[in-house]
Design an enzyme around this catalytic site. Structure first.
Site, PDB file in Angstrom:
ATOM      1  N   VAL A  73       0.855  -1.194   0.000  1.00 43.55           N
ATOM      2  CA  VAL A  73       0.000   0.000   0.000  1.00 43.55           C
ATOM      3  C   VAL A  73       0.885   1.236   0.000  1.00 43.55           C
ATOM      4  CG1 VAL A  73      -1.843   1.223   1.138  1.00 43.55           C
ATOM      5  CG2 VAL A  73      -1.617  -1.234   1.452  1.00 43.55           C
ATOM      6  N   LYS A  74       0.689   2.073  -1.021  1.00 40.98           N
ATOM      7  CA  LYS A  74       1.424   3.348  -1.048  1.00 40.98           C
ATOM      8  C   LYS A  74       0.606   4.377  -0.298  1.00 40.98           C
ATOM      9  CE  LYS A  74       3.930   4.943  -4.699  1.00 40.98           C
ATOM     10  NZ  LYS A  74       4.100   5.331  -6.115  1.00 40.98           N
ATOM     11  N   ILE A  75       1.235   4.987   0.682  1.00 41.13           N
ATOM     12  CA  ILE A  75       0.556   6.030   1.460  1.00 41.13           C
ATOM     13  C   ILE A  75       1.463   7.261   1.495  1.00 41.13           C
ATOM     14  CG2 ILE A  75      -0.395   6.649   3.720  1.00 41.13           C
ATOM     15  CD1 ILE A  75      -1.056   3.777   4.207  1.00 41.13           C
TER      16      ILE A  75
END
Ligand code: G3P
Length: 220
Positions: free
Chosen positions: A83-85
């Protein structure tokens, strides 16, 4: 050093995948904007050609609670999803919670050593440093990358430095020189990596010498 493609164009990813060089793909909302297909379909198509690859898909929600829910949804799409946050004060508690739950986080939009320090303390999988955008703003991006890599090594943090926002092949050579763990690059730069005008010239010379020589077969 792991080599990722920074694109959501699964047809181009398929073309590049045959080289055997691609370890993963990174996708953000700007890359999705130029693709006219649903993001889920794009991810599924990438998995078809790169079943073992790490795929980082960025959240699109802004509210921290919704970011958390969307992150859980993203990692359920396939085994090798990250997950890119975005790195932002608002999302630090969400990142901490996801990491506690064993969800791999690729922290994106990182520009400073202090941001990287916080993210390393939280234990994100990747710290995505936007080297090109630093240069766009008059900052030596590879110098910042060097200080981050030194920080990770000095304190033995598990997080890995991922060089992103790559604008030219020299950024890749710089990343290799500083010993970072991963890099994500656009397809057009990937296609330049195995090319050299000296290789082309040498190839032509070998071809002419073979044609002009006395032999008809190599191994008979
Ligand atoms: O992974 C996203 C990052 O590479 C963005 O690159 O070219 O939009 O600064 P760029």
């Amino acid at each position: 050093m792991k080599l990722f493609l920074d694109t959501a164009d699964y047809k181009k990813i398929a073309e590049c995948s045959v080289t055997g060089l691609i370890d993963g793909v990174t996708i953000n909302p700007s890359l999705l904007k130029v693709q006219n297909e649903p993001p889920l379909k794009i991810v599924q198509e990438i998995i078809k050609v790169l079943p073992e690859a790490e795929i980082s898909l960025q959240v699109t929600e802004q509210d921290p609670h919704k970011v958390y829910e969307q992150a859980k949804h993203i990692v359920n799409v396939a085994d090798n999803m990250l997950v890119k946050i975005p790195c932002h004060k608002l999302y630090m508690p969400v990142i901490a919670q996801l990491i506690q739950e064993g969800i791999p986080v690729n922290a994106t939009l990182v520009f400073t050593l202090n941001q990287a320090f916080e993210l390393a303390k939280l234990g994100v999988h990747y710290i995505s440093l936007f080297v090109g955008r630093l240069y766009d703003n008059g900052v030596d991006g590879l110098k910042v990358a060097t200080t981050i890599q030194q920080m990770l090594d000095t304190y033995d943090y598990d997080s890995e430095l991922l060089i992103a926002s790559v604008r030219n092949p020299e950024h890749i050579e710089g990343a290799l020189a500083l010993g970072c763990d991963a890099i994500t690059i656009p397809v057009d730069i990937f296609n330049q990596l195995s090319m050299s005008s000296l290789s082309d010239a040498g190839l032509e010379q070998f071809k002419q010498d073979w044609l002009q020589g006395p032999h008809k077969q190599l191994l008979e």
